[in-house]
Scaffold this motif. Sequence first.
Motif, PDB file in Angstrom:
ATOM      1  N   THR A 107       0.783  -1.281   0.078  1.00 36.82           N
ATOM      2  CA  THR A 107       0.087  -0.046   0.085  1.00 36.82           C
ATOM      3  C   THR A 107       0.796   1.389   0.076  1.00 36.82           C
ATOM      4  O   THR A 107       0.556   2.321  -0.602  1.00 36.82           O
ATOM      5  CB  THR A 107      -0.942  -0.059   1.238  1.00 36.82           C
ATOM      6  OG1 THR A 107      -1.676  -1.275   1.303  1.00 36.82           O
ATOM      7  CG2 THR A 107      -2.018   1.263   1.267  1.00 36.82           C
ATOM      8  N   ALA A 108       1.964   1.295   0.689  1.00 36.46           N
ATOM      9  CA  ALA A 108       2.773   2.637   0.810  1.00 36.46           C
ATOM     10  C   ALA A 108       3.539   2.691  -0.554  1.00 36.46           C
ATOM     11  O   ALA A 108       3.855   3.901  -0.786  1.00 36.46           O
ATOM     12  CB  ALA A 108       3.805   2.294   1.805  1.00 36.46           C
ATOM     13  N   PHE A 109       3.774   1.607  -1.335  1.00 34.98           N
ATOM     14  CA  PHE A 109       4.153   1.965  -2.752  1.00 34.98           C
ATOM     15  C   PHE A 109       3.172   2.452  -3.589  1.00 34.98           C
ATOM     16  O   PHE A 109       3.602   3.166  -4.430  1.00 34.98           O
ATOM     17  CB  PHE A 109       5.077   0.493  -3.020  1.00 34.98           C
ATOM     18  CG  PHE A 109       6.313   0.263  -2.454  1.00 34.98           C
ATOM     19  CD1 PHE A 109       7.024   1.245  -1.555  1.00 34.98           C
ATOM     20  CD2 PHE A 109       6.758  -0.922  -2.500  1.00 34.98           C
ATOM     21  CE1 PHE A 109       8.030   0.818  -1.022  1.00 34.98           C
ATOM     22  CE2 PHE A 109       7.925  -1.324  -1.710  1.00 34.98           C
ATOM     23  CZ  PHE A 109       8.853  -0.491  -1.047  1.00 34.98           C
ATOM     24  N   ILE A 110       2.206   1.868  -3.578  1.00 35.83           N
ATOM     25  CA  ILE A 110       0.863   1.816  -4.488  1.00 35.83           C
ATOM     26  C   ILE A 110       0.641   3.505  -4.544  1.00 35.83           C
ATOM     27  O   ILE A 110       0.694   4.155  -5.661  1.00 35.83           O
ATOM     28  CB  ILE A 110      -0.239   1.021  -4.446  1.00 35.83           C
ATOM     29  CG1 ILE A 110       0.400  -0.257  -4.665  1.00 35.83           C
ATOM     30  CG2 ILE A 110      -1.140   1.425  -5.416  1.00 35.83           C
ATOM     31  CD1 ILE A 110      -0.667  -1.363  -4.422  1.00 35.83           C
ATOM     32  N   PHE A 111      -0.091   3.770  -3.490  1.00 34.87           N
ATOM     33  CA  PHE A 111      -0.723   5.178  -3.548  1.00 34.87           C
ATOM     34  C   PHE A 111      -0.146   6.583  -3.736  1.00 34.87           C
ATOM     35  O   PHE A 111      -0.634   7.229  -4.615  1.00 34.87           O
ATOM     36  CB  PHE A 111      -1.586   5.216  -1.973  1.00 34.87           C
ATOM     37  CG  PHE A 111      -2.902   4.371  -2.120  1.00 34.87           C
ATOM     38  CD1 PHE A 111      -4.018   4.475  -2.824  1.00 34.87           C
ATOM     39  CD2 PHE A 111      -2.612   3.301  -1.193  1.00 34.87           C
ATOM     40  CE1 PHE A 111      -5.088   3.512  -2.732  1.00 34.87           C
ATOM     41  CE2 PHE A 111      -3.806   2.178  -1.192  1.00 34.87           C
ATOM     42  CZ  PHE A 111      -4.675   2.559  -1.976  1.00 34.87           C
ATOM     43  N   PRO A 112       1.104   6.574  -3.129  1.00 35.14           N
ATOM     44  CA  PRO A 112       1.875   7.843  -3.458  1.00 35.14           C
ATOM     45  C   PRO A 112       2.371   7.596  -5.027  1.00 35.14           C
ATOM     46  O   PRO A 112       2.489   8.820  -5.822  1.00 35.14           O
ATOM     47  CB  PRO A 112       3.009   7.695  -2.703  1.00 35.14           C
ATOM     48  CG  PRO A 112       2.553   7.100  -1.545  1.00 35.14           C
ATOM     49  CD  PRO A 112       1.810   5.958  -2.156  1.00 35.14           C
ATOM     50  N   CYS A 113       2.532   6.778  -5.486  1.00 40.19           N
ATOM     51  CA  CYS A 113       3.117   6.553  -6.813  1.00 40.19           C
ATOM     52  C   CYS A 113       1.983   6.740  -7.899  1.00 40.19           C
ATOM     53  O   CYS A 113       2.127   7.500  -8.918  1.00 40.19           O
ATOM     54  CB  CYS A 113       3.869   5.190  -7.039  1.00 40.19           C
ATOM     55  SG  CYS A 113       5.295   5.000  -6.375  1.00 40.19           S
ATOM     56  N   VAL A 114       0.952   6.259  -7.490  1.00 39.71           N
ATOM     57  CA  VAL A 114      -0.429   6.182  -8.491  1.00 39.71           C
ATOM     58  C   VAL A 114      -0.601   7.787  -8.469  1.00 39.71           C
ATOM     59  O   VAL A 114      -0.940   8.339  -9.550  1.00 39.71           O
ATOM     60  CB  VAL A 114      -1.380   5.489  -8.040  1.00 39.71           C
ATOM     61  CG1 VAL A 114      -2.681   5.734  -8.878  1.00 39.71           C
ATOM     62  CG2 VAL A 114      -0.987   3.953  -8.304  1.00 39.71           C
ATOM     63  N   THR A 115      -0.825   8.399  -7.468  1.00 43.24           N
ATOM     64  CA  THR A 115      -1.170  10.023  -7.177  1.00 43.24           C
ATOM     65  C   THR A 115      -0.135  10.664  -8.146  1.00 43.24           C
ATOM     66  O   THR A 115      -0.463  11.619  -8.897  1.00 43.24           O
ATOM     67  CB  THR A 115      -1.063  10.363  -5.813  1.00 43.24           C
ATOM     68  OG1 THR A 115      -2.074   9.588  -5.150  1.00 43.24           O
ATOM     69  CG2 THR A 115      -1.462  11.704  -5.741  1.00 43.24           C
ATOM     70  N   GLY A 116       1.139  10.283  -7.909  1.00 42.32           N
ATOM     71  CA  GLY A 116       2.219  10.818  -8.856  1.00 42.32           C
ATOM     72  C   GLY A 116       1.930  10.845 -10.258  1.00 42.32           C
ATOM     73  O   GLY A 116       2.185  11.988 -10.904  1.00 42.32           O
ATOM     74  N   LEU A 117       1.520   9.539 -10.471  1.00 40.65           N
ATOM     75  CA  LEU A 117       1.494   9.265 -12.156  1.00 40.65           C
ATOM     76  C   LEU A 117       0.397  10.089 -12.516  1.00 40.65           C
ATOM     77  O   LEU A 117       0.223  10.733 -13.804  1.00 40.65           O
ATOM     78  CB  LEU A 117       1.349   7.909 -12.338  1.00 40.65           C
ATOM     79  CG  LEU A 117       2.366   6.974 -12.222  1.00 40.65           C
ATOM     80  CD1 LEU A 117       2.054   5.545 -12.118  1.00 40.65           C
ATOM     81  CD2 LEU A 117       3.551   7.328 -13.237  1.00 40.65           C
ATOM     82  N   LEU A 118      -0.819  10.086 -11.766  1.00 41.03           N
ATOM     83  CA  LEU A 118      -1.905  10.966 -12.095  1.00 41.03           C
ATOM     84  C   LEU A 118      -1.712  12.624 -12.273  1.00 41.03           C
ATOM     85  O   LEU A 118      -2.218  12.920 -13.150  1.00 41.03           O
ATOM     86  CB  LEU A 118      -3.151  10.592 -10.974  1.00 41.03           C
ATOM     87  CG  LEU A 118      -4.034   9.365 -11.077  1.00 41.03           C
ATOM     88  CD1 LEU A 118      -4.902   9.205 -10.166  1.00 41.03           C
ATOM     89  CD2 LEU A 118      -4.719   9.332 -12.493  1.00 41.03           C
ATOM     90  N   SER A 119      -0.820  12.919 -11.348  1.00 39.45           N
ATOM     91  CA  SER A 119      -0.737  14.224 -11.536  1.00 39.45           C
ATOM     92  C   SER A 119       0.182  14.685 -12.532  1.00 39.45           C
ATOM     93  O   SER A 119       0.093  15.841 -13.304  1.00 39.45           O
ATOM     94  CB  SER A 119      -0.063  14.877 -10.154  1.00 39.45           C
ATOM     95  OG  SER A 119       1.416  14.186 -10.281  1.00 39.45           O
ATOM     96  N   THR A 120       0.969  13.671 -13.365  1.00 36.63           N
ATOM     97  CA  THR A 120       1.575  13.967 -14.459  1.00 36.63           C
ATOM     98  C   THR A 120       0.648  13.799 -15.627  1.00 36.63           C
ATOM     99  O   THR A 120       0.660  14.557 -16.726  1.00 36.63           O
ATOM    100  CB  THR A 120       2.766  12.761 -14.555  1.00 36.63           C
ATOM    101  OG1 THR A 120       3.753  12.911 -13.345  1.00 36.63           O
ATOM    102  CG2 THR A 120       3.814  12.954 -15.967  1.00 36.63           C
ATOM    103  N   VAL A 121      -0.291  13.097 -15.680  1.00 36.78           N
ATOM    104  CA  VAL A 121      -1.119  12.609 -16.886  1.00 36.78           C
ATOM    105  C   VAL A 121      -2.067  13.842 -16.865  1.00 36.78           C
ATOM    106  O   VAL A 121      -2.489  14.215 -18.001  1.00 36.78           O
ATOM    107  CB  VAL A 121      -1.737  11.288 -16.689  1.00 36.78           C
ATOM    108  CG1 VAL A 121      -2.679  11.234 -17.676  1.00 36.78           C
ATOM    109  CG2 VAL A 121      -0.576  10.334 -16.935  1.00 36.78           C
ATOM    110  N   VAL A 122      -2.568  14.238 -15.853  1.00 29.63           N
ATOM    111  CA  VAL A 122      -3.852  15.038 -15.702  1.00 29.63           C
ATOM    112  C   VAL A 122      -3.190  16.534 -15.789  1.00 29.63           C
ATOM    113  O   VAL A 122      -2.364  16.861 -15.344  1.00 29.63           O
ATOM    114  CB  VAL A 122      -4.841  14.997 -14.511  1.00 29.63           C
ATOM    115  CG1 VAL A 122      -6.109  15.865 -14.471  1.00 29.63           C
ATOM    116  CG2 VAL A 122      -5.111  13.437 -14.456  1.00 29.63           C
ATOM    117  N   SER A 123      -4.018  17.376 -16.716  1.00 30.48           N
ATOM    118  CA  SER A 123      -3.812  18.738 -16.749  1.00 30.48           C
ATOM    119  C   SER A 123      -3.915  19.298 -15.547  1.00 30.48           C
ATOM    120  O   SER A 123      -5.039  19.174 -14.836  1.00 30.48           O
ATOM    121  CB  SER A 123      -4.405  19.382 -18.004  1.00 30.48           C
ATOM    122  OG  SER A 123      -5.818  19.530 -17.797  1.00 30.48           O
TER     123      SER A 123
END
Length: 202
Positions: A60-76
Amino acid sequence: LGGMGVVVRSLLLGRMVDRMGEARLSRLGIVILALGLASTGLATGYPMLAAGFTLMPIGTAFIFPCVTGLLSTVVSSNERGLYMGVQHTFGGVSRVAFPILAGFLMDHAGVGVPFWLSAILVLVTLPLTATLAEYVLDKNRTTGDALERFVASIATNLQKNGFPSRSVAFSLERMYESAAAKGLSFNKVLEVLAERGVAHEK
């Protein structure tokens, strides 16, 4: 479990992201979390239960911060708040609804079933993270090309106006707007120019 997750994020997350990148680390987190859930569901004694309870917060500690970071990169940037809100809304709803479903499954199908179901649902997201990672890579390549072209155009204009023999003034407001129209950060443009010996004053 929460305390272990905090420790993992504090001691390991930053180093792991630097070494593996957000996309690969999120996929590793998904596999670790699925293993933890499956181990908990199959546990017949304390050792396997302890293994499951150890793996789950790490994943869980690996997933959520990384996915949030990826979303912030993809979404305008102008839609980022909306998407983050949707992400947390679904997370909140699942934390309310799934325990009810898990209790029902434990009563009617077996104690381990909710954990096995959770492990399967977690693994199903693996292809999604792979697709998201590829999109981020493509966007980074495109952004890098656009940044290089924009910096080159500024350097050309500076030279045409007599730089570096004399100082050249540009409208910062217009430059920020021009960069934003190309999906770029003008602060990043200024950093690249500074690295190439083009100083600036605001």
